[in-house]
Design a protein around this motif. Structure first.
Motif, PDB file in Angstrom:
ATOM      1  N   GLY B 381       0.804  -1.222   0.000  1.00 41.98           N
ATOM      2  CA  GLY B 381       0.000   0.000   0.000  1.00 41.98           C
ATOM      3  C   GLY B 381       0.831   1.264   0.000  1.00 41.98           C
ATOM      4  N   MET B 382       2.121   1.148  -0.243  1.00 43.84           N
ATOM      5  CA  MET B 382       2.991   2.335  -0.379  1.00 43.84           C
ATOM      6  C   MET B 382       4.224   1.934  -1.191  1.00 43.84           C
ATOM      7  SD  MET B 382       4.926   2.722   3.244  1.00 43.84           S
ATOM      8  CE  MET B 382       6.056   1.499   3.851  1.00 43.84           C
ATOM      9  N   ASP B 383       4.949   2.931  -1.673  1.00 43.20           N
ATOM     10  CA  ASP B 383       6.158   2.653  -2.452  1.00 43.20           C
ATOM     11  C   ASP B 383       7.246   2.155  -1.516  1.00 43.20           C
ATOM     12  OD1 ASP B 383       5.049   3.465  -4.768  1.00 43.20           O
ATOM     13  OD2 ASP B 383       5.770   5.528  -4.648  1.00 43.20           O
ATOM     14  N   ILE B 384       7.722   0.906  -1.754  1.00 44.54           N
ATOM     15  CA  ILE B 384       8.841   0.411  -0.961  1.00 44.54           C
ATOM     16  C   ILE B 384      10.017   0.250  -1.914  1.00 44.54           C
ATOM     17  CG2 ILE B 384       9.736  -1.529   0.382  1.00 44.54           C
ATOM     18  CD1 ILE B 384       7.243  -1.723   1.812  1.00 44.54           C
ATOM     19  N   PHE B 385      11.128   0.842  -1.598  1.00 43.93           N
ATOM     20  CA  PHE B 385      12.276   0.795  -2.508  1.00 43.93           C
ATOM     21  C   PHE B 385      13.558   0.544  -1.723  1.00 43.93           C
ATOM     22  CE2 PHE B 385      11.353   5.042  -1.096  1.00 43.93           C
ATOM     23  CZ  PHE B 385      12.581   5.499  -0.673  1.00 43.93           C
ATOM     24  N   LEU B 386      14.474  -0.163  -2.385  1.00 46.62           N
ATOM     25  CA  LEU B 386      15.783  -0.419  -1.792  1.00 46.62           C
ATOM     26  C   LEU B 386      16.701   0.706  -2.258  1.00 46.62           C
ATOM     27  CD1 LEU B 386      17.792  -2.291  -0.299  1.00 46.62           C
ATOM     28  CD2 LEU B 386      18.054  -3.552  -2.414  1.00 46.62           C
ATOM     29  N   SER B 387      17.096   1.561  -1.345  1.00 44.24           N
ATOM     30  CA  SER B 387      17.894   2.725  -1.750  1.00 44.24           C
ATOM     31  C   SER B 387      19.368   2.360  -1.944  1.00 44.24           C
ATOM     32  CB  SER B 387      17.780   3.828  -0.710  1.00 44.24           C
ATOM     33  OG  SER B 387      18.400   3.423   0.475  1.00 44.24           O
ATOM     34  N   ARG B 388      20.065   3.206  -2.709  1.00 39.51           N
ATOM     35  CA  ARG B 388      21.486   2.983  -2.973  1.00 39.51           C
ATOM     36  C   ARG B 388      22.272   2.973  -1.653  1.00 39.51           C
ATOM     37  NH1 ARG B 388      24.686   7.707  -5.590  1.00 39.51           N
ATOM     38  NH2 ARG B 388      24.550   8.271  -3.420  1.00 39.51           N
ATOM     39  N   SER B 389      21.914   3.890  -0.751  1.00 39.71           N
ATOM     40  CA  SER B 389      22.677   3.971   0.502  1.00 39.71           C
ATOM     41  C   SER B 389      22.506   2.689   1.320  1.00 39.71           C
ATOM     42  CB  SER B 389      22.252   5.195   1.304  1.00 39.71           C
ATOM     43  OG  SER B 389      20.955   5.044   1.764  1.00 39.71           O
ATOM     44  N   ASN B 390      21.315   2.088   1.283  1.00 44.39           N
ATOM     45  CA  ASN B 390      21.116   0.843   2.030  1.00 44.39           C
ATOM     46  C   ASN B 390      21.864  -0.325   1.386  1.00 44.39           C
ATOM     47  OD1 ASN B 390      19.618   1.771   4.176  1.00 44.39           O
ATOM     48  ND2 ASN B 390      17.677   1.610   3.099  1.00 44.39           N
ATOM     49  N   MET B 391      21.962  -0.300   0.040  1.00 38.38           N
ATOM     50  CA  MET B 391      22.728  -1.353  -0.640  1.00 38.38           C
ATOM     51  C   MET B 391      24.205  -1.248  -0.263  1.00 38.38           C
ATOM     52  SD  MET B 391      20.795  -1.420  -4.274  1.00 38.38           S
ATOM     53  CE  MET B 391      22.062  -2.009  -5.283  1.00 38.38           C
ATOM     54  N   VAL B 392      24.721  -0.012  -0.292  1.00 39.44           N
ATOM     55  CA  VAL B 392      26.127   0.225   0.065  1.00 39.44           C
ATOM     56  C   VAL B 392      26.362  -0.197   1.513  1.00 39.44           C
ATOM     57  CG1 VAL B 392      27.865   2.033   0.440  1.00 39.44           C
ATOM     58  CG2 VAL B 392      26.453   2.089  -1.614  1.00 39.44           C
ATOM     59  N   LEU B 393      25.408   0.156   2.371  1.00 42.83           N
ATOM     60  CA  LEU B 393      25.526  -0.179   3.784  1.00 42.83           C
ATOM     61  C   LEU B 393      25.569  -1.696   3.984  1.00 42.83           C
ATOM     62  CD1 LEU B 393      25.562   1.139   6.630  1.00 42.83           C
ATOM     63  CD2 LEU B 393      23.132   0.749   6.730  1.00 42.83           C
ATOM     64  N   GLY B 394      24.683  -2.412   3.288  1.00 38.02           N
ATOM     65  CA  GLY B 394      24.617  -3.872   3.406  1.00 38.02           C
ATOM     66  C   GLY B 394      25.925  -4.521   2.975  1.00 38.02           C
ATOM     67  N   LEU B 395      26.447  -4.059   1.836  1.00 39.73           N
ATOM     68  CA  LEU B 395      27.698  -4.640   1.329  1.00 39.73           C
ATOM     69  C   LEU B 395      28.871  -4.300   2.252  1.00 39.73           C
ATOM     70  CD1 LEU B 395      27.377  -4.042  -2.516  1.00 39.73           C
ATOM     71  CD2 LEU B 395      27.306  -6.205  -1.310  1.00 39.73           C
ATOM     72  N   THR B 396      28.872  -3.063   2.755  1.00 46.22           N
ATOM     73  CA  THR B 396      29.959  -2.656   3.646  1.00 46.22           C
ATOM     74  C   THR B 396      29.940  -3.477   4.922  1.00 46.22           C
ATOM     75  OG1 THR B 396      29.604  -0.434   2.838  1.00 46.22           O
ATOM     76  CG2 THR B 396      31.024  -0.639   4.731  1.00 46.22           C
ATOM     77  N   ILE B 397      28.749  -3.630   5.490  1.00 43.50           N
ATOM     78  CA  ILE B 397      28.646  -4.398   6.734  1.00 43.50           C
ATOM     79  C   ILE B 397      29.163  -5.819   6.507  1.00 43.50           C
ATOM     80  CG2 ILE B 397      27.074  -5.384   8.446  1.00 43.50           C
ATOM     81  CD1 ILE B 397      25.245  -2.966   7.987  1.00 43.50           C
ATOM     82  N   SER B 398      28.710  -6.443   5.391  1.00 44.10           N
ATOM     83  CA  SER B 398      29.117  -7.835   5.177  1.00 44.10           C
ATOM     84  C   SER B 398      30.632  -7.928   4.951  1.00 44.10           C
ATOM     85  CB  SER B 398      28.334  -8.475   4.037  1.00 44.10           C
ATOM     86  OG  SER B 398      28.346  -7.648   2.921  1.00 44.10           O
ATOM     87  N   PHE B 399      31.197  -6.954   4.228  1.00 40.46           N
ATOM     88  CA  PHE B 399      32.644  -6.950   3.975  1.00 40.46           C
ATOM     89  C   PHE B 399      33.409  -6.820   5.301  1.00 40.46           C
ATOM     90  CE2 PHE B 399      36.469  -4.318   3.236  1.00 40.46           C
ATOM     91  CZ  PHE B 399      37.196  -5.177   2.420  1.00 40.46           C
TER      92      PHE B 399
END
Lengths: 123, 425
Positions: B381-399
């Motif tokens: 019922g609303m726009d849900i989007f994966l933002s660039r900053s969250n993608m970068v954050l996810g990859l950084t955390i895993s690294f």
């Protein structure tokens, strides 16, 4: 008058003070690592959590170096300390906890430097 | 490392580095099930933390854009305030009068710091066209400058003229959802007569589709009529009609300046004594934004704690697997070292392995979220989007988790004595 000779022999056993500092350091990292993805850090910019996280990871590695009585551990810790200062300066984050961190880090560095010459040179 | 680089040429260093990557990859491929299970921990960790951030960011974006549409520089004169402060008893608000058209007209003449001023009322009615009907539609009555206060575009047709508004003509502009429901065979609604309150009303235009709004202020399911027409059918003095006066500040006039002016004017319009308590509220969007700030801070903090623990568990999983890996390959490390492998070669080999594991887990976690937001995003019922900053954050955390959790076992492996390592079997 007997002149006290400074001990320059390589360290065979880790001094208690270094063990204490390393344990404190590991604990500090466990508590600060989640800070890299805190909402407050995220707000500062897209790349800020990544840089902050990298600095914490490098601190962790430097403590492992010191724990194993390696000179590279001390060198890395000093490097990370200055990198952190630049980071806090650029992100304008100087506050009470940061000042406390600086005081502790300076104490750590002075202690590390005291034993630096007696640490091992290899990896 | 600097000490080592002095002795080893760069090309040899790079080839050793490449070799350690190959070794690490071979170790991961050789133990597929173990690799899968250990990266599952990081996948779940990254998935949970980035999902929380994605949902919170999307929710914040949707709410803030909804608030933005209401206007940051608009003051709403209403009976009830949007925030209760001090020790003013709530029952005293009950006796306050609602804003009326007379007050609106008086303010319109006197206010100097306003770029636009509009009166608003609303009711819920059924709208009909031929055999089609839509029930419970929000019927909004707005004065001429309503289009300056509320953010909308007209996709088909036009907006009211000042004369049409003043004369209270039976004309309306309908939302895209209403248009789709009433005019199913694709005909243009403009110029057609629809029935509202049992009377014929001519459609003058159709609003451009806005999509769903979390604040419920989307024009898609609304019908806008001149307030002078609505006042003949709806009791606009009733609180149920939600009457309010919206005033938009001129460029260069702050909300506080406008509020001061409106306060004085309203007091004079309502003939309040200098010592009398105000019987109206001057509301602004800032209050809603401020309320949401606190809410998002708490939700973000909760997500951070939950996700942080998941990541921590994932990291311990990787460290555990790496210790097992080192133990399992102790003899091999001994052979490698006795054949001349440097300490940093062994260190890199295991470190790459843990970073590979962790980053792979992170990538899978992010891909899962991306799939979820792409294919199921609409169902929330609303726009849900994966933002660039969250993608970068996810990859950084895993690294970083890979480095932190893999360093101790890798360093331990690099420090092994070759003779003792070979004898370990």
């Amino acid at each position: 008058m007997v002149k006290k000779i400074k001990d320059k022999s390589p360290l065979k056993k880790r001094p208690r003070i270094l063990s204490l500092i390393c344990v404190l350091g590991f604990l500090w990292i466990v508590f600060t690592f989640p800070g890299m993805f805190s909402p407050a850090t995220k707000k500062l910019g897209d790349w800020v959590p990544a840089v902050y996280g990298l600095l914490i990871a490098l601190s962790f590695i430097s403590f492992i170096g010191v724990w194993n009585l390696k000179r590279w551990g001390v060198e890395m810790y000093v490097g990370v300390f200055f990198a952190k200062l630049v980071f806090f300066l650029l992100t304008n984050q100087f506050e009470g906890s940061v000042y406390a961190g600086i005081v502790f880090s300076l104490w750590f560095i002075l202690t590390f430097l005291y034993y630096y010459r007696r640490m091992q040179l290899n990896l | 490392m600097l000490h080592l680089r002095k002795k080893i040429p760069l090309n040899i260093f790079l080839s050793i580095l490449k070799e350690s990557v190959v070794f690490a990859w071979a170790a991961l491929v050789a133990n597929r099930l173990r690799t899968f299970l250990s990266l599952l921990g990081i996948t779940i960790g990254i998935f949970s933390i980035i999902t929380v951030f994605t949902v919170v960011d999307s929710l914040e974006y949707n709410l803030r854009s909804g608030i933005q549409e209401l206007g940051n520089n608009v003051i709403f004169i209403q009976k009830w305030p949007w925030e209760f402060g001090g020790d003013y008893p709530w029952w005293k608000y009950m006796n306050r009068p609602v804003p009326n058209v007379k007050e609106f007209e008086s303010l319109q003449k006197k206010v100097e710091g306003a770029e636009a001023i509009a009166f608003h009322v609303a009711a819920r009615k059924t709208v009909k066209y031929g055999s089609s009907s839509v029930a419970n539609v929000t019927i909004t009555g707005g004065s001429y400058q309503y289009n300056h206060i509320t953010s909308f575009e007209i996709a088909d047709g036009r907006y009211f003229t000042e004369l049409e508004c003043e004369n209270g003509r039976n004309i309306c502009i309908i939302g895209s959802t209403i248009a789709e429901a009433l005019f199913r065979n694709g005909e243009s609604p403009v110029g057609k007569q629809i029935k509202i309150f049992g009377s014929n009303v001519q459609v003058l235009g159709v609003f451009k589709k806005q999509g769903e709004s979390l604040l419920g202020n989307s024009m898609d399911a609304q019908v806008l009529l001149p307030v002078n027409y609505v006042r003949n059918i709806v009791d606009i003095r009733s609180e149920n009609a939600d009457p309010y006066i919206a005033v938009k500040a001129k460029p260069g006039i702050s909300n506080d300046q406008l509020k001061d002016e409106l306060r004085g004017l309203m007091r004079s319009v309502r003939q309040l004594n200098p010592g009398a308590t105000e019987d109206f509220a001057l509301n602004e969007i800032k209050v809603i934004s401020k309320g949401f700030d606190g809410m998002f801070e708490i939700v973000g903090l909760a997500g951070w704690i939950i996700g942080g623990f998941s990541i921590l568990v994932g990291g311990f999983g990787i460290a555990n697997i790496m210790f097992v890996s080192v133990k399992e390959r102790t003899a091999l490390i001994g052979i490698q070292k006795s054949l001349g492998a440097k300490n940093y070669f062994i260190l890199m080999q295991f470190l790459f392995e843990s970073v590979f594991l962790s980053v792979l887990g992170g990538i899978i976690g992010i891909v899962l979220i991306w799939l979820l937001t792409t294919f199921l995003g609409d169902s929330f019922g609303m726009d849900i989007f994966l933002s660039r900053s969250n993608m970068v954050l996810g990859l950084t955390i895993s690294f970083l988790i890979g480095i932190v959790s893999g360093f101790v076992p890798a360093y331990g492996a690099s420090q092994l004595d070759p003779v003792e390592a070979i004898r370990s079997n």
